[in-house]
Design a protein around this motif. Structure first.
Motif, PDB file in Angstrom:
ATOM      1  N   ALA A   1     -11.539   5.088  -6.278  1.00  4.39           N
ATOM      2  CA  ALA A   1     -10.166   5.305  -6.758  1.00  4.39           C
ATOM      3  C   ALA A   1      -9.107   4.712  -5.841  1.00  4.39           C
ATOM      4  O   ALA A   1      -8.076   4.208  -6.299  1.00  4.39           O
ATOM      5  CB  ALA A   1      -9.920   6.805  -6.942  1.00  4.39           C
ATOM      6  N   GLY A   2      -9.327   4.733  -4.546  1.00  2.80           N
ATOM      7  CA  GLY A   2      -8.321   4.266  -3.607  1.00  2.80           C
ATOM      8  C   GLY A   2      -7.931   2.818  -3.805  1.00  2.80           C
ATOM      9  O   GLY A   2      -6.801   2.423  -3.509  1.00  2.80           O
ATOM     10  N   ARG A   3      -8.848   1.997  -4.318  1.00  2.87           N
ATOM     11  CA  ARG A   3      -8.542   0.580  -4.514  1.00  2.87           C
ATOM     12  C   ARG A   3      -7.468   0.365  -5.576  1.00  2.87           C
ATOM     13  O   ARG A   3      -6.742  -0.612  -5.532  1.00  2.87           O
ATOM     14  CB  ARG A   3      -9.806  -0.171  -4.918  1.00  2.87           C
ATOM     15  CG  ARG A   3     -10.714  -0.520  -3.768  1.00  2.87           C
ATOM     16  CD  ARG A   3     -11.759  -1.499  -4.220  1.00  2.87           C
ATOM     17  NE  ARG A   3     -12.463  -2.103  -3.108  1.00  2.87           N
ATOM     18  CZ  ARG A   3     -13.316  -3.101  -3.236  1.00  2.87           C
ATOM     19  NH1 ARG A   3     -13.560  -3.615  -4.426  1.00  2.87           N
ATOM     20  NH2 ARG A   3     -13.931  -3.598  -2.183  1.00  2.87           N
ATOM     21  N   ALA A   4      -7.403   1.272  -6.526  1.00  5.96           N
ATOM     22  CA  ALA A   4      -6.428   1.123  -7.604  1.00  5.96           C
ATOM     23  C   ALA A   4      -5.082   1.725  -7.254  1.00  5.96           C
ATOM     24  O   ALA A   4      -4.083   1.446  -7.930  1.00  5.96           O
ATOM     25  CB  ALA A   4      -6.971   1.762  -8.882  1.00  5.96           C
ATOM     26  N   ALA A   5      -5.028   2.525  -6.200  1.00  5.40           N
ATOM     27  CA  ALA A   5      -3.818   3.293  -5.902  1.00  5.40           C
ATOM     28  C   ALA A   5      -2.593   2.408  -5.712  1.00  5.40           C
ATOM     29  O   ALA A   5      -1.488   2.765  -6.133  1.00  5.40           O
ATOM     30  CB  ALA A   5      -4.051   4.150  -4.663  1.00  5.40           C
ATOM     31  N   ALA A   6      -2.761   1.256  -5.076  1.00  5.30           N
ATOM     32  CA  ALA A   6      -1.610   0.381  -4.810  1.00  5.30           C
ATOM     33  C   ALA A   6      -0.930  -0.081  -6.084  1.00  5.30           C
ATOM     34  O   ALA A   6       0.259  -0.420  -6.075  1.00  5.30           O
ATOM     35  CB  ALA A   6      -2.054  -0.818  -3.987  1.00  5.30           C
ATOM     36  N   LEU A   7      -1.674  -0.099  -7.203  1.00 10.12           N
ATOM     37  CA  LEU A   7      -1.094  -0.573  -8.462  1.00 10.12           C
ATOM     38  C   LEU A   7      -0.115   0.420  -9.069  1.00 10.12           C
ATOM     39  O   LEU A   7       0.658   0.072  -9.952  1.00 10.12           O
ATOM     40  CB  LEU A   7      -2.208  -0.886  -9.457  1.00 10.12           C
ATOM     41  CG  LEU A   7      -3.070  -2.093  -9.074  1.00 10.12           C
ATOM     42  CD1 LEU A   7      -4.312  -2.146  -9.952  1.00 10.12           C
ATOM     43  CD2 LEU A   7      -2.286  -3.390  -9.185  1.00 10.12           C
ATOM     44  N   ALA A   8      -0.148   1.657  -8.602  1.00  9.41           N
ATOM     45  CA  ALA A   8       0.801   2.647  -9.116  1.00  9.41           C
ATOM     46  C   ALA A   8       2.235   2.221  -8.810  1.00  9.41           C
ATOM     47  O   ALA A   8       3.155   2.467  -9.601  1.00  9.41           O
ATOM     48  CB  ALA A   8       0.503   4.017  -8.520  1.00  9.41           C
ATOM     49  N   ALA A   9       2.431   1.574  -7.661  1.00 10.76           N
ATOM     50  CA  ALA A   9       3.772   1.108  -7.301  1.00 10.76           C
ATOM     51  C   ALA A   9       4.272   0.040  -8.245  1.00 10.76           C
ATOM     52  O   ALA A   9       5.485  -0.186  -8.367  1.00 10.76           O
ATOM     53  CB  ALA A   9       3.767   0.583  -5.866  1.00 10.76           C
ATOM     54  N   ASP A  10       3.343  -0.636  -8.938  1.00  9.42           N
ATOM     55  CA  ASP A  10       3.718  -1.649  -9.929  1.00  9.42           C
ATOM     56  C   ASP A  10       3.807  -1.069 -11.333  1.00  9.42           C
ATOM     57  O   ASP A  10       3.888  -1.800 -12.316  1.00  9.42           O
ATOM     58  CB  ASP A  10       2.687  -2.789  -9.913  1.00  9.42           C
ATOM     59  CG  ASP A  10       2.645  -3.505  -8.591  1.00  9.42           C
ATOM     60  OD1 ASP A  10       3.719  -3.923  -8.117  1.00  9.42           O
ATOM     61  OD2 ASP A  10       1.547  -3.649  -8.020  1.00  9.42           O
ATOM     62  N   HIS A  11       3.743   0.269 -11.401  1.00 10.28           N
ATOM     63  CA  HIS A  11       3.882   1.017 -12.660  1.00 10.28           C
ATOM     64  C   HIS A  11       2.640   0.945 -13.545  1.00 10.28           C
ATOM     65  O   HIS A  11       2.725   1.125 -14.764  1.00 10.28           O
ATOM     66  CB  HIS A  11       5.124   0.571 -13.452  1.00 10.28           C
ATOM     67  CG  HIS A  11       6.387   0.622 -12.640  1.00 10.28           C
ATOM     68  ND1 HIS A  11       6.957   1.810 -12.211  1.00 10.28           N
ATOM     69  CD2 HIS A  11       7.177  -0.372 -12.152  1.00 10.28           C
ATOM     70  CE1 HIS A  11       8.039   1.553 -11.507  1.00 10.28           C
ATOM     71  NE2 HIS A  11       8.209   0.244 -11.447  1.00 10.28           N
ATOM     72  N   ALA A  12       1.491   0.713 -12.928  1.00  8.21           N
ATOM     73  CA  ALA A  12       0.245   0.841 -13.681  1.00  8.21           C
ATOM     74  C   ALA A  12      -0.079   2.321 -13.837  1.00  8.21           C
ATOM     75  O   ALA A  12       0.254   3.144 -12.972  1.00  8.21           O
ATOM     76  CB  ALA A  12      -0.886   0.144 -12.956  1.00  8.21           C
ATOM     77  N   ARG A  13      -0.744   2.642 -14.931  1.00  8.94           N
ATOM     78  CA  ARG A  13      -1.238   4.004 -15.119  1.00  8.94           C
ATOM     79  C   ARG A  13      -2.647   4.062 -14.560  1.00  8.94           C
ATOM     80  O   ARG A  13      -3.508   3.256 -14.924  1.00  8.94           O
ATOM     81  CB  ARG A  13      -1.257   4.365 -16.610  1.00  8.94           C
ATOM     82  CG  ARG A  13      -1.850   5.735 -16.885  1.00  8.94           C
ATOM     83  CD  ARG A  13      -1.715   6.083 -18.367  1.00  8.94           C
ATOM     84  NE  ARG A  13      -2.338   7.378 -18.630  1.00  8.94           N
ATOM     85  CZ  ARG A  13      -3.515   7.546 -19.231  1.00  8.94           C
ATOM     86  NH1 ARG A  13      -4.202   6.497 -19.634  1.00  8.94           N
ATOM     87  NH2 ARG A  13      -4.009   8.736 -19.423  1.00  8.94           N
ATOM     88  N   LEU A  14      -2.913   4.996 -13.658  1.00  8.52           N
ATOM     89  CA  LEU A  14      -4.224   5.121 -13.035  1.00  8.52           C
ATOM     90  C   LEU A  14      -5.029   6.186 -13.767  1.00  8.52           C
ATOM     91  O   LEU A  14      -4.614   7.338 -13.857  1.00  8.52           O
ATOM     92  CB  LEU A  14      -4.089   5.481 -11.557  1.00  8.52           C
ATOM     93  CG  LEU A  14      -3.203   4.544 -10.717  1.00  8.52           C
ATOM     94  CD1 LEU A  14      -3.265   4.937  -9.241  1.00  8.52           C
ATOM     95  CD2 LEU A  14      -3.613   3.090 -10.884  1.00  8.52           C
ATOM     96  N   ALA A  15      -6.167   5.782 -14.295  1.00  7.16           N
ATOM     97  CA  ALA A  15      -7.033   6.712 -15.020  1.00  7.16           C
ATOM     98  C   ALA A  15      -8.022   7.344 -14.043  1.00  7.16           C
ATOM     99  O   ALA A  15      -8.462   6.720 -13.081  1.00  7.16           O
ATOM    100  CB  ALA A  15      -7.780   5.989 -16.127  1.00  7.16           C
ATOM    101  N   ASP A  16      -8.374   8.590 -14.319  1.00  9.90           N
ATOM    102  CA  ASP A  16      -9.322   9.299 -13.452  1.00  9.90           C
ATOM    103  C   ASP A  16     -10.767   8.958 -13.783  1.00  9.90           C
ATOM    104  O   ASP A  16     -11.641   9.058 -12.923  1.00  9.90           O
ATOM    105  CB  ASP A  16      -9.121  10.814 -13.581  1.00  9.90           C
ATOM    106  CG  ASP A  16      -7.789  11.262 -13.002  1.00  9.90           C
ATOM    107  OD1 ASP A  16      -7.333  10.652 -12.008  1.00  9.90           O
ATOM    108  OD2 ASP A  16      -7.198  12.217 -13.549  1.00  9.90           O
ATOM    109  N   THR A  17     -11.026   8.576 -15.029  1.00 10.77           N
ATOM    110  CA  THR A  17     -12.389   8.258 -15.447  1.00 10.77           C
ATOM    111  C   THR A  17     -12.390   6.977 -16.270  1.00 10.77           C
ATOM    112  O   THR A  17     -11.356   6.581 -16.830  1.00 10.77           O
ATOM    113  CB  THR A  17     -12.991   9.390 -16.304  1.00 10.77           C
ATOM    114  OG1 THR A  17     -12.260   9.470 -17.537  1.00 10.77           O
ATOM    115  CG2 THR A  17     -12.933  10.731 -15.573  1.00 10.77           C
ATOM    116  N   ALA A  18     -13.562   6.354 -16.368  1.00 12.79           N
ATOM    117  CA  ALA A  18     -13.675   5.163 -17.201  1.00 12.79           C
ATOM    118  C   ALA A  18     -13.386   5.497 -18.655  1.00 12.79           C
ATOM    119  O   ALA A  18     -12.752   4.710 -19.372  1.00 12.79           O
ATOM    120  CB  ALA A  18     -15.068   4.557 -17.054  1.00 12.79           C
ATOM    121  N   GLU A  19     -13.824   6.636 -19.105  1.00  8.92           N
ATOM    122  CA  GLU A  19     -13.595   7.010 -20.503  1.00  8.92           C
ATOM    123  C   GLU A  19     -12.106   7.175 -20.790  1.00  8.92           C
ATOM    124  O   GLU A  19     -11.605   6.728 -21.828  1.00  8.92           O
ATOM    125  CB  GLU A  19     -14.342   8.301 -20.831  1.00  8.92           C
ATOM    126  CG  GLU A  19     -14.234   8.678 -22.298  1.00  8.92           C
ATOM    127  CD  GLU A  19     -15.265   9.707 -22.714  1.00  8.92           C
ATOM    128  OE1 GLU A  19     -15.394   9.926 -23.932  1.00  8.92           O
ATOM    129  OE2 GLU A  19     -15.931  10.283 -21.842  1.00  8.92           O
TER     130      GLU A  19
END
Length: 289
Positions: A34-52
């Motif tokens: 999960a930590g690899r995706a965290a930086a994208l939150a600053a670009d307004h990406a929505r971070l999902a908790d699961t693949a589903e």
């Protein structure tokens, strides 16, 4: 604006997500770490908790992970959620793997395009990006307005799922054998007291010869015309032997050179010594033609 999901947040996955976000696409991202995706939150990406959860967020899903084993581990458990959606697979793999995933997708009611990214992550979203696609053309055309956000050149190469990956492995074959030759040339030059900087302009001169050779060989191969009107395999073998002996004298690793020489000698021994070097494209199978 389109809802898009990116599965995978390595360097390439993050580049894909950022390119989509810059074009105002609603982008959901999921990564196994999960930590690899965290930086994208600053670009307004929505971070999902699961693949589903990530798959459910979008009709268009772009997986870009380390390999096809990882891809299968991710998409197999969410097959039911993917049903009716479009999977545009940007994970590097072989043509056989692309066909395998396409067949799996068809069995599960999932629309499928295979894609290969031919340029580094830094090009994504810019004019230098090159991405090749294969699969049903109507799917490609339907999603092209969104895929254009990834930048540069987007080419559809045909309906057969493995075709884009076929281009990929052939072009990477050229790239990696050329890169191997380059580093070996620098090593051999150094052994002869020639610095890399001294050799570099002459190495560029060799690379400048390649465009004309590529076009010449392509024409010969498509026409099955292999006359050695400019140079032939016998002279090529003689030159390769000189390089090999020089490398051996300096105790350099000669595995690549030996393999190349073996490949060139085989058609000479079969009676094709007067033919063009292009003949090797017909004789590279282990047991020849």
């Amino acid at each position: 604006m389109t809802n898009v999901t990116v599965l995978g947040a390595g360097p390439m996955g993050r580049a894909l997500a950022r390119a989509l976000l810059r074009h105002d696409h609603h982008t959901t991202v999921w990564n196994r770490t999960a930590g690899r995706a965290a930086a994208l939150a600053a670009d307004h990406a929505r971070l999902a908790d699961t693949a589903e959860e990530a798959v459910a967020a979008s009709r268009l899903v772009l997986p870009c992970v380390i390999d096809h084993a990882a891809l299968r581990d991710i998409i197999t458990p969410v097959a039911a959620t993917l049903r009716g959606r479009t999977l545009v697979n940007l994970t590097t793999g072989t043509p056989a793997e692309a066909r395998e995933i396409a067949e799996w997708a068809a069995r599960h009611g999932i629309d499928y395009l295979d894609g290969v990214i031919m340029t580094p992550a830094g090009t994504i979203g810019g004019p230098g990006a090159v991405i090749l696609y294969s699969g049903p053309e109507h799917l490609y055309q339907a999603h092209l307005p969104t895929l254009r956000a990834l930048g540069g050149t987007a080419l559809h190469l045909g309906d057969e799922a493995g075709r884009a990956a076929g281009y990929d492995v052939a072009l990477l074959d050229l790239f990696w054998t050329a890169m191997s030759g380059l580093v070996h040339a620098f090593a051999l030059a150094r052994a002869e007291g020639i610095t890399a900087t001294e050799l570099a302009p002459h190495a560029r001169g060799i690379s400048d010869l390649l465009p004309a050779i590529i076009d010449d060989f392509a024409g010969r191969l498509d026409d099955d015309r292999f006359d050695g009107d400019v140079s032939d395999l016998r002279s090529a073998v003689a030159g390769m032997i000189n390089v090999l002996r020089s490398a051996q004298a300096h105790r350099l690793d000669t595995g690549i050179l030996e393999a190349a020489l073996t490949t060139a000698r085989r058609p000479v021994e079969a009676g094709y010594g007067a033919d063009s070097f292009a003949r090797l494209a017909r004789t590279v199978a282990v047991h020849g033609e």
